[in-house]
Structure formats: structure tokens, C-alpha cells
Design an enzyme around this catalytic site. Structure first.
Site, PDB file in Angstrom:
ATOM      1  N   ASP A 174       5.091   7.734  -3.693  1.00 48.63           N
ATOM      2  CA  ASP A 174       4.241   7.731  -2.255  1.00 48.63           C
ATOM      3  C   ASP A 174       4.802   9.217  -1.682  1.00 48.63           C
ATOM      4  O   ASP A 174       5.788   9.722  -2.193  1.00 48.63           O
ATOM      5  CB  ASP A 174       4.523   6.406  -1.733  1.00 48.63           C
ATOM      6  CG  ASP A 174       3.814   6.242  -0.536  1.00 48.63           C
ATOM      7  OD1 ASP A 174       2.872   6.993  -0.131  1.00 48.63           O
ATOM      8  OD2 ASP A 174       4.169   5.257   0.265  1.00 48.63           O
ATOM      9  N   ARG A 223      -8.258  -2.281  -2.448  1.00 49.50           N
ATOM     10  CA  ARG A 223      -8.084  -2.530  -0.982  1.00 49.50           C
ATOM     11  C   ARG A 223      -8.831  -3.623  -0.582  1.00 49.50           C
ATOM     12  O   ARG A 223      -8.796  -4.791  -0.017  1.00 49.50           O
ATOM     13  CB  ARG A 223      -7.502  -1.653   0.040  1.00 49.50           C
ATOM     14  CG  ARG A 223      -6.561  -0.841  -0.409  1.00 49.50           C
ATOM     15  CD  ARG A 223      -5.161  -1.346  -0.476  1.00 49.50           C
ATOM     16  NE  ARG A 223      -4.931  -2.212   1.087  1.00 49.50           N
ATOM     17  CZ  ARG A 223      -4.444  -1.454   1.968  1.00 49.50           C
ATOM     18  NH1 ARG A 223      -4.357  -0.068   1.765  1.00 49.50           N
ATOM     19  NH2 ARG A 223      -4.212  -1.916   3.275  1.00 49.50           N
ATOM     20  N   ARG A 253      -0.915  -3.955  11.680  1.00 47.57           N
ATOM     21  CA  ARG A 253      -0.109  -2.846  11.122  1.00 47.57           C
ATOM     22  C   ARG A 253       0.875  -2.295  12.410  1.00 47.57           C
ATOM     23  O   ARG A 253       0.345  -2.056  13.448  1.00 47.57           O
ATOM     24  CB  ARG A 253      -1.068  -1.721  10.805  1.00 47.57           C
ATOM     25  CG  ARG A 253      -0.062  -0.216  10.441  1.00 47.57           C
ATOM     26  CD  ARG A 253      -1.326   0.703   9.761  1.00 47.57           C
ATOM     27  NE  ARG A 253      -1.301   0.524   8.385  1.00 47.57           N
ATOM     28  CZ  ARG A 253      -1.490   1.106   7.535  1.00 47.57           C
ATOM     29  NH1 ARG A 253      -1.580   2.607   7.864  1.00 47.57           N
ATOM     30  NH2 ARG A 253      -2.049   0.608   6.233  1.00 47.57           N
ATOM     31  N   CYS A 307      -0.466   5.241  -3.534  1.00 42.43           N
ATOM     32  CA  CYS A 307      -1.424   4.534  -2.372  1.00 42.43           C
ATOM     33  C   CYS A 307      -2.353   5.231  -1.607  1.00 42.43           C
ATOM     34  O   CYS A 307      -3.016   4.716  -0.719  1.00 42.43           O
ATOM     35  CB  CYS A 307      -0.404   3.654  -1.456  1.00 42.43           C
ATOM     36  SG  CYS A 307       0.705   4.211  -0.387  1.00 42.43           S
ATOM     37  N   HIS A 320       4.428  -3.511   2.351  1.00 40.38           N
ATOM     38  CA  HIS A 320       2.884  -3.301   2.322  1.00 40.38           C
ATOM     39  C   HIS A 320       2.385  -3.930   1.279  1.00 40.38           C
ATOM     40  O   HIS A 320       1.674  -3.559   0.336  1.00 40.38           O
ATOM     41  CB  HIS A 320       2.708  -1.758   2.032  1.00 40.38           C
ATOM     42  CG  HIS A 320       1.186  -1.226   2.518  1.00 40.38           C
ATOM     43  ND1 HIS A 320       0.506  -2.200   3.084  1.00 40.38           N
ATOM     44  CD2 HIS A 320       0.623  -0.012   2.478  1.00 40.38           C
ATOM     45  CE1 HIS A 320      -0.692  -1.403   3.393  1.00 40.38           C
ATOM     46  NE2 HIS A 320      -0.525  -0.241   2.985  1.00 40.38           N
TER      47      HIS A 320
HETATM   48  N1   CP Z   1      -2.518   3.018   1.664  1.00 41.95           N
HETATM   49  C1   CP Z   1      -2.789   2.868   2.947  1.00 41.95           C
HETATM   50  O1   CP Z   1      -2.173   2.031   3.586  1.00 41.95           O
HETATM   51  O2   CP Z   1      -3.632   3.861   3.594  1.00 41.95           O
HETATM   52  P1   CP Z   1      -3.700   3.882   4.989  1.00 41.95           P
HETATM   53  O3   CP Z   1      -2.553   4.169   5.733  1.00 41.95           O
HETATM   54  O4   CP Z   1      -4.972   4.988   5.279  1.00 41.95           O
HETATM   55  O5   CP Z   1      -4.376   2.474   5.736  1.00 41.95           O
END
Ligand code: CP
Length: 308
Positions: A225, A294, A107, A266, A134
Site C-alpha cells: 500500500d 469492492r 469513512r 488497494c 479497512h
Molecule cells: N482503496 C480505497 O479505499 O480507495 P478510496 O480511498 O479511493 O476509496
């Protein structure tokens, strides 16, 4: 090397195979304690590096748990722990990590970091979010939609608010899974043209509608979001709130969609900003199913990457 970098970079048939595998593995775990191993142990003896240059709850916990359930081990590295692009080039970091681990999930901020890591790594690399996309989230979201309502092909999805990285991956998914997507939000926060062009190139309809109430007519799914993403400057907060307030997903907006429409976010959410609690906790909402999926989707992604 089988990387999972973005939804438009993986063949649509392979994406479908990953979702089918995720659903199969999810069903096989029904009723089991979270920490119990899967019957199959495809990651037995494998080491997975989970690199986080940004905060995370869902991505961090679901990847870590998923690896353990499949018999592997994880090494969680924060941006502060390693020299990614600071003291050492990304290419050299990729080469070094490839000597220690079997799979890398990252990430990060700039997409270029992900792409350079993938270019120089000798092991698969998974995109756990960049400023631009994402894909793990949206693959889990497609799985979630289909669990509740059947095939997403031909459905109308409405994205309300900021055309951010999750919206971009929804546009990739529209092209790959064959659903229409309408973006409703301010002109300055529209998704990049390239994402829209990809979806349209696959023959699906992408609409831009400034009026959120017109946009949601006939919608099967409404998605939103947070109004200020992790990579957005905090100085933009007030302006964004003013721009995005008309696009809040509340009961009145939801009522304009189909009666059986779903609501997705999300997470993390700012309740009463981009969506009200009445919607988030209401009958249309599947936000916690998205979070759970997820885990299952990413387990299938890791198996696909490793060919196990
Ligand atoms: N939706 C998502 O990626 O959550 P986090 O940022 O908590 O990983």
C-alpha cells in the site's frame, strides 16, 4: 443491530456467507450496463447515508453504485457538510441520522468516531475506513484472491511496507479465513501487536521478516500500500520513503514468490514508489479486480447488515 465494523467482530461463517452472496450477485450481473438495476431489489425504498471525512474514489463510487443497483437511494455527506463531533456530539448525530436513513457508511479518522456512531445509531453502521482498519477493502481482496486461485485458507500472504490500516484488516482476515501472513517492513512501521495477536489466537502463522527477499519465499500473494497514508503527517514523507524503499514491490521481489503468486494493492497507488508499473500492470496483478470487487462485496455487506 448488525453493524459491519471490523473483520474480527463478525463471525467467520458470516464473512464467508457475505463473500458467497457477493460472488452470486456479481455473476447475476454479467454483461449488464453498470446503471441497470439488479433483478433483485433488496434496498427498494431504503436510504443510505455515505459519510466521508476523508477523500475517496473507490469507496464512494462503489457504495453509491451498489445502493442504486439494489434499488436504494444514497445521500453523500462530507465531513464539512455535517456537524460530526464538532457542533454536535457523535451520539446525537447518530440518533438524528437514525431517524432519516436506514443504513450509514462512514469513512473517518479516529476509530472512536465509528464506534460511537455505531453505539448510538438505531440503524446498521459500516466501516468504510478508519485510521486503524479497512474491512470492506480486505473482504473484497479475499473474494478477489479466491476468484483467481481458489480457497485462501492455508496460503501464505506477504505484506510488504507500512503496517497500516489495510495491513491490520489483512491480519484480521488471516485469523478469520485461516491464511498465514508475513509482514516485511521497518520495525517502526510494524502493525500493532493486537492485530497480530488476534491472527495468532486463531492458529495461523504471523511472521515478521526484515528482509523482503526472504519474506516472499513461497508467497501466494504479495500485498502493499502507499507509503504515506491519508492520516500520516506529510512531514514524515521523506523519512518514510527512505525507510520503505527497500520494500518496493518490483519484478525482482515478485520473482522470489511462487510462480503463480498474485499481487494486490488497494489503490490509490504511487507508481514507482511502493510498487512499480511493471508489477502493477504485469501478469501477477489483480489490482483492478480488487477495485471492482469492492462493489460486489459491499453490496453483500449492505444486504447482510439490513437482513434483506
Ligand atoms: N482503496 C480505497 O479505499 O480507495 P478510496 O480511498 O479511493 O476509496
Amino acid at each position: 443491530m448488525t453493524h459491519f465494523l471490523d473483520l474480527h467482530k463478525t463471525d467467520a461463517g458470516e464473512l464467508r456467507r457475505i463473500i458467497t452472496d457477493a460472488a452470486r450477485m456479481k455473476a447475476a450481473r454479467l454483461g449488464r450496463p453498470r446503471g441497470a438495476p439488479d433483478d433483485e431489489q433488496p434496498l427498494d425504498g431504503q436510504m443510505v447515508a455515505l459519510i466521508f471525512e476523508k477523500p475517496s474514489t473507490r469507496t464512494r463510487v462503489s457504495f453509491d453504485l451498489g445502493v442504486r443497483q439494489m434499488g436504494g437511494q444514497t445521500m453523500v455527506l462530507s465531513g464539512r457538510d455535517i456537524q460530526l463531533g464538532h457542533g454536535e456530539t457523535i451520539a446525537d448525530t447518530a440518533r438524528v441520522l437514525s431517524r432519516y436513513v436506514d443504513l450509514i457508511m462512514i469513512r473517518t479518522f479516529e476509530e472512536q468516531t465509528l464506534l460511537e456512531l455505531a453505539e448510538y445509531a438505531d440503524v446498521p453502521v459500516i466501516n468504510g475506513l478508519t485510521d486503524r482498519t479497512h474491512p470492506c477493502q480486505v473482504l473484497a481482496d479475499v473474494m478477489t484472491y479466491e476468484e483467481h486461485r481458489g480457497s485462501i485458507a492455508g496460503r501464505k500472504v506477504v505484506w510488504s511496507g507500512d503496517g497500516n490500516n489495510v495491513c491490520a484488516s489483512f491480519l484480521h482476515a488471516a485469523g478469520q479465513f485461516g491464511f498465514d501472513l508475513t509482514f516485511t517492513g521497518p520495525e517502526t512501521l510494524e502493525p500493532e501487536a493486537g492485530f497480530i495477536d488476534f491472527a495468532r489466537s486463531r492458529g495461523v502463522r504471523v511472521g515478521i521478516e526484515r528482509d523482503p527477499h526472504k519474506a516472499v519465499a513461497g508467497a501466494d500473494l504479495i500485498v502493499t500500500d502507499t507509503w504515506v497514508s491519508m492520516h500520516d503527517p506529510q512531514s514524515a514523507r521523506e523519512r518514510r520513503h527512505n525507510q520503505l524503499r527497500p520494500y518496493q514491490v518490483n519484478e525482482r521481489l515478485m520473482a522470489g514468490a511462487k510462480p503463480d503468486a498474485l499481487f494486490m494493492h488497494c489503490l490509490p497507488a504511487h507508481r514507482e514508489e511502493e510498487a512499480t508499473s511493471a508489477v502493477m500492470d504485469g501478469r501477477h496483478s489483480v489490482i483492478f479486480d480488487e477495485a471492482e470487487n469492492r462493489l460486489h462485496a459491499q453490496k453483500a455487506i449492505m444486504r447482510w447488515c439490513l437482513g434483506t
